[in-house]
Design a protein around this motif. Structure first.
Motif, PDB file in Angstrom:
ATOM      1  N   CYS A   1      14.699   0.245  -6.327  1.00 60.90           N
ATOM      2  CA  CYS A   1      14.814  -0.037  -4.891  1.00 60.90           C
ATOM      3  C   CYS A   1      13.528  -0.719  -4.397  1.00 60.90           C
ATOM      4  N   THR A   2      12.366  -0.193  -4.808  1.00 66.47           N
ATOM      5  CA  THR A   2      11.079  -0.764  -4.391  1.00 66.47           C
ATOM      6  C   THR A   2      10.913  -2.190  -4.926  1.00 66.47           C
ATOM      7  N   LEU A   3      11.315  -2.400  -6.189  1.00 64.94           N
ATOM      8  CA  LEU A   3      11.187  -3.740  -6.774  1.00 64.94           C
ATOM      9  C   LEU A   3      12.106  -4.743  -6.064  1.00 64.94           C
ATOM     10  N   PHE A   4      13.330  -4.323  -5.762  1.00 62.83           N
ATOM     11  CA  PHE A   4      14.250  -5.221  -5.031  1.00 62.83           C
ATOM     12  C   PHE A   4      13.708  -5.505  -3.624  1.00 62.83           C
ATOM     13  N   GLN A   5      13.108  -4.487  -3.012  1.00 61.30           N
ATOM     14  CA  GLN A   5      12.511  -4.691  -1.679  1.00 61.30           C
ATOM     15  C   GLN A   5      11.410  -5.738  -1.743  1.00 61.30           C
TER      16      GLN A   5
ATOM     17  N   LEU B   1      20.918  -5.211  -2.956  1.00 56.51           N
ATOM     18  CA  LEU B   1      20.583  -4.401  -4.141  1.00 56.51           C
ATOM     19  C   LEU B   1      19.674  -3.231  -3.785  1.00 56.51           C
ATOM     20  N   GLN B   2      18.718  -3.478  -2.844  1.00 52.66           N
ATOM     21  CA  GLN B   2      17.825  -2.358  -2.469  1.00 52.66           C
ATOM     22  C   GLN B   2      18.635  -1.258  -1.769  1.00 52.66           C
ATOM     23  N   MET B   3      19.638  -1.634  -0.966  1.00 55.52           N
ATOM     24  CA  MET B   3      20.453  -0.621  -0.282  1.00 55.52           C
ATOM     25  C   MET B   3      21.329   0.138  -1.285  1.00 55.52           C
ATOM     26  N   ALA B   4      21.912  -0.600  -2.246  1.00 55.19           N
ATOM     27  CA  ALA B   4      22.755   0.057  -3.262  1.00 55.19           C
ATOM     28  C   ALA B   4      21.907   1.020  -4.093  1.00 55.19           C
ATOM     29  N   SER B   5      20.686   0.600  -4.463  1.00 54.54           N
ATOM     30  CA  SER B   5      19.803   1.479  -5.251  1.00 54.54           C
ATOM     31  C   SER B   5      19.463   2.730  -4.458  1.00 54.54           C
ATOM     32  N   PHE B   6      19.208   2.541  -3.155  1.00 63.20           N
ATOM     33  CA  PHE B   6      18.826   3.714  -2.355  1.00 63.20           C
ATOM     34  C   PHE B   6      19.990   4.696  -2.217  1.00 63.20           C
ATOM     35  N   LEU B   7      21.215   4.174  -2.081  1.00 62.92           N
ATOM     36  CA  LEU B   7      22.370   5.073  -1.969  1.00 62.92           C
ATOM     37  C   LEU B   7      22.523   5.895  -3.250  1.00 62.92           C
TER      38      LEU B   7
ATOM     39  N   ILE C   1       0.857  -1.208   0.000  1.00 61.11           N
ATOM     40  CA  ILE C   1       0.000   0.000   0.000  1.00 61.11           C
ATOM     41  C   ILE C   1       0.886   1.249   0.000  1.00 61.11           C
ATOM     42  N   SER C   2       1.927   1.235   0.856  1.00 60.04           N
ATOM     43  CA  SER C   2       2.792   2.423   0.953  1.00 60.04           C
ATOM     44  C   SER C   2       3.540   2.652  -0.363  1.00 60.04           C
ATOM     45  N   SER C   3       3.938   1.581  -1.050  1.00 63.61           N
ATOM     46  CA  SER C   3       4.668   1.740  -2.321  1.00 63.61           C
ATOM     47  C   SER C   3       3.766   2.370  -3.381  1.00 63.61           C
ATOM     48  N   PHE C   4       2.536   1.855  -3.506  1.00 63.68           N
ATOM     49  CA  PHE C   4       1.627   2.419  -4.512  1.00 63.68           C
ATOM     50  C   PHE C   4       1.248   3.861  -4.147  1.00 63.68           C
ATOM     51  N   THR C   5       1.158   4.142  -2.841  1.00 66.37           N
ATOM     52  CA  THR C   5       0.821   5.518  -2.423  1.00 66.37           C
ATOM     53  C   THR C   5       1.891   6.498  -2.892  1.00 66.37           C
ATOM     54  N   TYR C   6       3.166   6.157  -2.631  1.00 68.08           N
ATOM     55  CA  TYR C   6       4.216   7.124  -3.025  1.00 68.08           C
ATOM     56  C   TYR C   6       4.319   7.245  -4.543  1.00 68.08           C
ATOM     57  N   LEU C   7       4.118   6.133  -5.271  1.00 66.60           N
ATOM     58  CA  LEU C   7       4.204   6.213  -6.732  1.00 66.60           C
ATOM     59  C   LEU C   7       3.084   7.104  -7.294  1.00 66.60           C
ATOM     60  N   CYS C   8       1.857   6.905  -6.789  1.00 66.27           N
ATOM     61  CA  CYS C   8       0.710   7.699  -7.281  1.00 66.27           C
ATOM     62  C   CYS C   8       0.885   9.176  -6.958  1.00 66.27           C
ATOM     63  N   LEU C   9       1.292   9.476  -5.709  1.00 71.53           N
ATOM     64  CA  LEU C   9       1.412  10.889  -5.319  1.00 71.53           C
ATOM     65  C   LEU C   9       2.551  11.572  -6.085  1.00 71.53           C
ATOM     66  N   SER C  10       3.600  10.812  -6.379  1.00 73.09           N
ATOM     67  CA  SER C  10       4.710  11.378  -7.145  1.00 73.09           C
ATOM     68  C   SER C  10       4.276  11.677  -8.585  1.00 73.09           C
ATOM     69  N   VAL C  11       3.524  10.742  -9.187  1.00 74.92           N
ATOM     70  CA  VAL C  11       3.034  10.963 -10.557  1.00 74.92           C
ATOM     71  C   VAL C  11       2.166  12.222 -10.599  1.00 74.92           C
ATOM     72  N   LEU C  12       1.243  12.339  -9.630  1.00 74.18           N
ATOM     73  CA  LEU C  12       0.343  13.506  -9.602  1.00 74.18           C
ATOM     74  C   LEU C  12       1.137  14.795  -9.423  1.00 74.18           C
ATOM     75  N   ALA C  13       2.141  14.764  -8.549  1.00 77.10           N
ATOM     76  CA  ALA C  13       2.934  15.971  -8.284  1.00 77.10           C
ATOM     77  C   ALA C  13       3.642  16.431  -9.561  1.00 77.10           C
ATOM     78  N   HIS C  14       4.307  15.515 -10.239  1.00 74.09           N
ATOM     79  CA  HIS C  14       5.079  15.933 -11.426  1.00 74.09           C
ATOM     80  C   HIS C  14       4.175  16.262 -12.610  1.00 74.09           C
ATOM     81  N   LEU C  15       2.983  15.671 -12.637  1.00 74.43           N
ATOM     82  CA  LEU C  15       2.074  15.921 -13.762  1.00 74.43           C
ATOM     83  C   LEU C  15       1.337  17.255 -13.612  1.00 74.43           C
TER      84      LEU C  15
END
Ligand SMILES: [Zn+2]
Length: 367
Positions: A302-306, A260-266, A126-140
């Motif tokens: 990072c989200t996909l590796f998580q 991999l998730q940590m490397a992506s986040f860095l 739920i948290s992953s889809f929330t951040y993706l949706c809000l980010s799309v709306l913000a940039h759009l």
């Protein structure tokens, strides 16, 4: 990375005239003109940085800005227009279905059902889809007006905080080791929730307080609470990576995915905090390849590796989870997650209220 972004930009470039033609209702493909509403507005061509208010100008990005104060529908339709936010939108818009498809495959593979043991994984999703949706709306939609810019980016910060806490819950229940829990104990989730809220509040405050060109203090206000939250969130994972024997890295274990998730986040942190590569090639990365797009790509990875790592940890723990943590801790996660969402939304709305007053005063002064 640049190659992927270039291909996406090329597709958008091809789509752009097609979409505009369709929206104007003058397509030679007559069938489409009957199907699509003929009165849809057409987004105006993009402009240079000197033609938009200072608030919308990004350092080292000289062109590709959407004019402000167009019809709202123009910003939705700008999804198919080539502008300097296109790839910021598409990187997260495409990450959502990829995540969904991967979830679907994992549901089949792990026999996931909605039960107490799968609750942390559900909150992470739920948290992953929330951040993706809000980010799309913000940039759009942020280019519509100064009000829209602030409102949607405050909501974007809510998404980031919610995502951080969703990750913390999943890391705590699925990834943490007994030795780590003995040291950190029950303080972890309340600390992660507080720091998640603090990162949202810090980002909102920094956006409210500082004007473009942004001083370094703004980045510090954003990065210190966000980094603190990340260090706490990732501590169960880091502990497990550091204390697990090398043999644990083989045989389908989650450890390589956690690494991999940590490397992506860095890499995310690097591209979020520094305007590279556009700093070295001003005006050349306006549409493709600027740092924020690369930040989005690494955040999606990072989200996909998580998800890969957590689904493996979930399978490993699911039968003993309730016995190991007790129902009370799972209830705490269940209650604290929506509570954090509400606190972050309220913080964003309160900051927006002050921002509205600030914008009103500025408007009266400019008259
Ligand atoms: Zn973004």
């Amino acid at each position: 990375m640049i190659l992927i972004l270039s291909i996406m930009a090329h597709v958008l470039q091809r789509l752009s005239p097609l979409t505009l033609t369709m929206t104007l209702g003058v397509s030679s493909a007559g069938v489409l003109t009957h199907v699509l509403p003929s009165r849809l507005p057409s987004p105006r061509p993009t402009v240079t940085d000197s033609q938009v208010p200072k608030l919308f100008r990004e350092p080292y990005i000289h062109s590709g800005y959407r004019p402000v104060h167009q019809d709202w529908r123009c910003y939705f339709l700008s999804l198919f227009q080539r502008h300097n936010e296109s790839l910021n939108v598409w990187t997260h818009l495409l990450a959502a279905p990829v995540l969904l498809v991967r979830c679907w495959a994992l549901v089949g593979a792990t026999g996931y059902t909605l039960e107490a043991a799968s609750l942390p994984l559900s909150l992470f999703l739920i948290s992953s889809f929330t951040y993706l949706c809000l980010s799309v709306l913000a940039h759009l939609l942020q280019s519509h007006s100064e009000h829209a810019h602030y409102f949607f980016f405050f909501m974007d910060y809510v998404g980031v905080a919610v995502y951080q806490y969703g990750c913390s819950i999943a890391h705590y229940f699925y990834t943490s080791e007994q030795t780590w829990r003995e040291r950190v104990g029950l303080m972890f989730l309340p600390a992660a929730a507080f720091l998640g809220w603090l990162s949202c509040a810090g980002c909102c405050f920094a956006k409210y307080r500082y004007k473009r060109p942004y001083p370094m203090r703004r980045k510090i206000c954003q990065l210190i609470p966000t980094s603190m939250a990340y260090l706490v969130d990732i501590s169960p994972v880091a502990h497990r990576l550091l204390t697990s024997p090398w043999t644990g890295w083989a045989g389908g274990d989650s450890l390589p995915y956690h690494a991999l998730q940590m490397a992506s986040f860095l890499l995310c942190a690097l591209f979020f905090s520094c305007p590279i590569p556009e700093r070295y090639f001003p005006g050349c990365c306006d549409f493709v390849g600027h740092g924020h797009q690369i930040f989005h790509v690494f955040l999606s990875l990072c989200t996909l590796f998580q998800l890969e790592a957590l689904s493996r940890d979930f399978v490993r723990r699911r039968d003993t989870l309730v016995e190991r943590f007790g129902k009370r801790q799972l209830w705490w996660a269940c209650v604290s997650f929506p509570l954090l969402c509400v606190c972050c939304v309220v913080t964003a709305l309160v900051t927006m209220k002050y921002m509205n007053e600030k914008l009103k005063t500025k408007k009266q002064r400019d008259k």
